[in-house]
Enzyme design. Structure first.
Site, short mmCIF file in Angstrom:
data_model
loop_
_atom_site.label_atom_id
_atom_site.label_comp_id
_atom_site.label_asym_id
_atom_site.label_seq_id
_atom_site.Cartn_x
_atom_site.Cartn_y
_atom_site.Cartn_z
N GLU A 1 39.93 -31.98 28.36
CA GLU A 1 39.87 -31.50 26.97
C GLU A 1 40.76 -30.28 26.78
O GLU A 1 41.47 -30.16 25.78
CB GLU A 1 38.43 -31.11 26.60
CG GLU A 1 37.48 -32.28 26.56
CD GLU A 1 36.09 -31.88 26.05
OE1 GLU A 1 35.98 -30.90 25.29
OE2 GLU A 1 35.12 -32.56 26.42
N GLY B 1 31.96 -22.73 23.93
CA GLY B 1 33.28 -22.30 23.47
C GLY B 1 34.38 -22.40 24.51
O GLY B 1 35.37 -21.66 24.42
N SER B 2 34.26 -23.31 25.48
CA SER B 2 35.32 -23.39 26.48
C SER B 2 36.61 -23.95 25.87
O SER B 2 37.71 -23.57 26.27
CB SER B 2 34.88 -24.22 27.70
OG SER B 2 34.85 -25.58 27.40
N ASN B 3 36.49 -24.83 24.89
CA ASN B 3 37.70 -25.31 24.20
C ASN B 3 38.34 -24.20 23.38
O ASN B 3 39.56 -24.10 23.31
CB ASN B 3 37.38 -26.52 23.32
CG ASN B 3 37.34 -27.81 24.12
OD1 ASN B 3 38.37 -28.34 24.50
ND2 ASN B 3 36.14 -28.28 24.42
N ASN C 1 38.71 -33.24 15.51
CA ASN C 1 37.54 -33.07 16.38
C ASN C 1 37.90 -33.54 17.78
O ASN C 1 38.73 -34.44 17.95
CB ASN C 1 36.38 -33.92 15.84
CG ASN C 1 35.13 -33.80 16.70
OD1 ASN C 1 34.77 -32.69 17.14
ND2 ASN C 1 34.46 -34.90 16.96
N LEU D 1 28.27 -28.91 16.24
CA LEU D 1 27.22 -29.92 16.12
C LEU D 1 26.64 -29.96 14.71
O LEU D 1 25.43 -29.81 14.51
CB LEU D 1 26.12 -29.64 17.15
CG LEU D 1 26.57 -29.72 18.61
CD1 LEU D 1 25.46 -29.28 19.54
CD2 LEU D 1 27.03 -31.13 18.96
N HIS E 1 36.26 -35.17 21.24
CA HIS E 1 35.04 -35.86 21.69
C HIS E 1 35.20 -36.25 23.16
O HIS E 1 36.26 -36.74 23.56
CB HIS E 1 34.83 -37.12 20.83
CG HIS E 1 33.57 -37.84 21.17
ND1 HIS E 1 32.33 -37.43 20.70
CD2 HIS E 1 33.34 -38.91 21.96
CE1 HIS E 1 31.40 -38.25 21.19
NE2 HIS E 1 31.99 -39.15 21.95
C1 GRF Z 1 33.07 -30.65 24.38
O1 GRF Z 1 32.72 -31.53 25.41
C2 GRF Z 1 33.62 -31.40 23.20
O2 GRF Z 1 34.29 -32.57 23.52
C3 GRF Z 1 32.36 -31.73 22.42
O3 GRF Z 1 31.54 -30.60 22.58
C4 GRF Z 1 31.87 -29.94 23.81
C5 GRF Z 1 32.15 -28.50 23.50
O4 GRF Z 1 32.30 -27.74 24.66
N1 GRF Z 1 32.65 -32.07 21.05
P1 GRF Z 1 32.74 -26.21 24.60
O5 GRF Z 1 31.74 -25.48 23.71
O6 GRF Z 1 34.13 -26.16 24.05
O7 GRF Z 1 32.69 -25.75 26.02
#
Ligand code: GRF
Length: 206
Positions: A180, A13-15, A108, A91, A110
């Site tokens: 990201e 969940g870092s994003n 999304n 996923l 990526h």
């Molecule tokens: C990220 O690298 C994103 O690009 C991919 O999954 C990863 C998720 O990372 N789709 P996080 O859970 O947000 O840290």
């Protein structure tokens, strides 16, 4: 315009955190109204707990039928009046019924420059391993619109990341994640201020 966001997370969940930060600091006007995770191990629970954001666990295997699962998913999206759905390390393929209902409103992120290093099996460190093995000098991040086909919807924005000679999948992953965390909020602010135009595979904003 402020949009109601729903973030879908399976992993750390870092994003999700980066989007929360962007919202709190005023970089984006939109607010996360709902987080959906399909993994009980996801970091989303803790993050949402701390931030007072509604986090719902929803996994297809816990429903007696696929249609019940889809209806419940759609019910939540309607309940929280979601304008934009953001997949952030989710996923799981989204059911076509949801993709259709929210056409051009599901994104999304990526960790490569699509269409390179996308598709089946290309997630997490697998992507960065493939990037390093291929010998490319530049990798990056892609935010694209989610369609019925995996990793191949129209590209909204990309950001390049240098591949260093001594990179390991882990070190490249770290550098890519930083990109990201900058790119996703940028894309959200674009959706806030402009109207999206999608023609074939090309995205523009008017
Ligand atoms: C990220 O690298 C994103 O690009 C991919 O999954 C990863 C998720 O990372 N789709 P996080 O859970 O947000 O840290």
């Amino acid at each position: 315009m402020s949009l109601n966001l729903c973030v879908l997370v399976s992993g750390k969940g870092s994003n999700l955190k980066a989007i929360i930060r962007a919202s709190a600091s005023g970089k984006i006007k939109s607010k996360i109204k709902l987080v959906i995770t399909n993994k009980l191990t996801s970091g989303a629970f803790d993050i949402c707990n701390r931030e007072g954001i509604r986090c719902v666990y929803m996994a297809e295997e816990n429903f007696s039928s696929r249609s019940k699962y889809i209806n419940e998913f759609l019910r939540y999206l309607r309940k929280y009046k979601i304008d934009l759905i953001l997949l952030a390390g989710y996923l799981r393929k989204l059911p076509e019924e949801i993709v259709k209902k929210y056409r051009n409103r599901i994104l999304n992120i990526h960790p490569s420059l699509l269409p390179s290093f996308g598709g089946k099996g290309m997630y997490g460190l697998n992507v960065h391993r493939a990037v390093i093995d291929s010998g490319v000098k530049i990798s990056g991040v892609t935010v694209h619109i989610v369609t019925e086909t995996y990793d191949s919807g129209p590209i909204v924005m990309q950001k390049a990341v240098i591949v260093k000679d001594d990179d390991t999948p882990e070190s490249l992953s770290l550098r890519t994640k930083k990109a990201e965390h900058i790119l996703y909020p940028k894309v959200i602010s674009l959706f806030e201020s402009k109207k999206i135009k999608v023609k074939n595979q090309r995205v523009s904003f008017v």
